[in-house]
Write a protein that holds these residues in place. Structure first.
Motif, short mmCIF file in Angstrom:
data_model
loop_
_atom_site.label_atom_id
_atom_site.label_comp_id
_atom_site.label_asym_id
_atom_site.label_seq_id
_atom_site.Cartn_x
_atom_site.Cartn_y
_atom_site.Cartn_z
N HIS A 69 0.85 -1.20 0.00
CA HIS A 69 0.00 0.00 0.00
C HIS A 69 0.89 1.25 0.00
O HIS A 69 1.29 1.75 1.05
CB HIS A 69 -0.93 0.00 1.23
CG HIS A 69 -1.87 1.17 1.27
ND1 HIS A 69 -2.98 1.20 2.08
CD2 HIS A 69 -1.88 2.35 0.62
CE1 HIS A 69 -3.62 2.35 1.92
NE2 HIS A 69 -2.96 3.08 1.04
N HIS A 71 1.57 5.09 -2.57
CA HIS A 71 0.93 5.96 -3.58
C HIS A 71 1.99 6.56 -4.49
O HIS A 71 2.87 7.28 -4.03
CB HIS A 71 0.11 7.06 -2.91
CG HIS A 71 -1.09 6.52 -2.19
ND1 HIS A 71 -2.22 6.08 -2.85
CD2 HIS A 71 -1.32 6.30 -0.87
CE1 HIS A 71 -3.10 5.63 -1.96
NE2 HIS A 71 -2.58 5.76 -0.76
N GLU A 172 -7.26 1.42 -2.03
CA GLU A 172 -7.72 1.19 -0.68
C GLU A 172 -9.20 1.53 -0.61
O GLU A 172 -9.65 2.52 -1.16
CB GLU A 172 -6.93 2.04 0.32
CG GLU A 172 -7.02 3.55 0.01
CD GLU A 172 -6.14 4.38 0.91
OE1 GLU A 172 -6.36 4.42 2.13
OE2 GLU A 172 -5.20 5.01 0.37
N ASP A 300 2.11 3.82 2.93
CA ASP A 300 1.05 4.72 2.45
C ASP A 300 1.67 6.04 1.99
O ASP A 300 1.27 7.11 2.43
CB ASP A 300 0.05 4.94 3.58
CG ASP A 300 -1.30 5.45 3.10
OD1 ASP A 300 -1.50 5.53 1.88
OD2 ASP A 300 -2.15 5.76 3.96
ZN ZN Z 1 -3.37 5.11 1.04
#
Ligand code: ZN
Ligand code: ZN
Length: 354
Positions: A69, A71, A172, A300
């Motif tokens: 996870h 970005h 997500e 994240d």
């Molecule tokens: Zn995220």
């Protein structure tokens, strides 16, 4: 054939055929069924990781951490974030490869302004394998037509989008507050349906944060309820942002792991949501409860100062910054390697259905 002149067992035959002794064949009725199967169908495909550049067996991905996870392309507010500099993201992805990352999953989708063409350029030019995701984020980002569609209609669209865009995950998938809105519940139900139809793994977003005092401790469990009710395979479900809940004994995380799903500690090193020291304590408690095989780590990525070009640790920060904190707390290196490398490969691998 087995070197001793003794008759081959059915397991020997299956081994030679390269089927790995699948339960379907073992349950078949003898060699007639076997030969029929051989002429009717090519060798059965095992679980794969669906990257933007192709499906690969988890065992043929090179060594290294898999970050489930992050970005690499996202815009949540009215103004572009640093992610919009695609050349910079290519450099950062290349640097992460050098720091021991074997694959990353981008956790965005169209309602987070994720640009699929940008991800395709990043993977092509950096050499970093990437998995792109699909789905919807939370109530405030939903396109208007979500409110008029049924869960089944949303699932139909997601299945088509997954095929068209080579999506390898749904994530997500979130909620903006502590309790699901009716729309958020419907979206989670749609994602669960699309997962059951395609086999594609799912990871979620929770509203836990040290600043959010109105989020019930069990809101992660209520998400998992929806996936269980739809018949999801818990081995392809990860309940995310569990490292932002203050849960030093890993009570909620342990309940998730006991139900067979993965526990996402996917905001490690991210400031403002929970100190890393608390995350380390909770992670160690989950491991001590016997669930090292259900812990997933990721960061994240959403912080400009964390970029390499800004002097930060870059996308590999889960490996190079948080990993050493776990080792310092007494986690054996072998356990950490299993968490960074084996767990995410297992979670992300699926047998395509539709
Ligand atoms: Zn995220
Ligand atoms: Zn999130």
């Amino acid at each position: 054939m087995n070197g001793s002149g003794s008759p081959m067992t059915r397991r020997d035959v299956l081994h030679l055929l390269g089927t790995g002794g699948g339960a379907g064949l073992l349950a078949g009725s003898g060699l007639f069924a076997l030969s029929e199967r051989l002429t009717a169908a090519p060798r059965q495909q095992g679980p794969i990781l669906r990257t933007l550049q192709g499906d690969i067996a988890p065992s043929s991905l090179g060594d290294g951490a898999v970050l489930f996870h992050e970005h690499l392309s996202i815009q949540l507010g009215p103004n572009p974030s640093f992610h919009s500099d695609v050349d910079a993201m290519i450099e950062e992805a290349r640097a992460a490869r050098g720091d021991g990352v074997a694959l990353m999953v981008d956790g965005g989708h169209p309602d987070m302004m994720r640009d699929l063409a940008a991800l395709q350029r990043i993977t092509r030019e950096s050499g970093m394998p990437l998995i792109a995701s699909g789905g919807y984020y939370m109530q405030r980002t939903y396109p208007p037509d979500i409110s008029t569609k049924s869960a089944e209609q949303i699932a139909d669209d997601l299945v088509a989008e997954a095929r068209r865009d080579r999506l390898g995950a749904f994530g997500e998938i979130g909620q903006q507050g502590g309790t699901l809105t009716a729309g958020e519940r419907k979206v989670h139900e749609a994602i669960a349906l699309a997962h059951v139809r395609t086999g594609i793994p799912v990871f979620t977003h929770n509203a836990y944060s040290i600043r959010a005092t109105d989020v019930p401790r069990d809101s992660a469990l209520r998400q998992l309820d929806i996936y269980e009710a739809a018949g999801a395979n818990p081995g392809n479900v990860c309940i995310g942002h569990m490292c932002c809940l203050d849960d030093p004994a890993a009570d909620i995380a342990t309940q998730i792991a006991r139900r067979g799903a993965y526990v996402g500690f996917d905001r490690v090193t991210l400031n403002g949501t929970m100190p890393d020291a608390n995350r380390v304590i909770a992670a160690m408690a989950l491991v001590e409860a016997g669930h090292a095989d259900k812990l997933l780590l990721s960061s994240d990525f959403y912080s400009r100062p964390a970029l390499k070009r800004e002097g930060g640790p870059g996308f590999a920060q889960t490996v190079t910054v948080f990993g050493p904190m776990l080792l310092a707390a007494g986690m054996p290196e072998r356990t950490l390697t299993g968490i960074l490398e084996d767990n995410p490969r297992r979670f992300l691998a699926f047998s395509p259905k539709e």
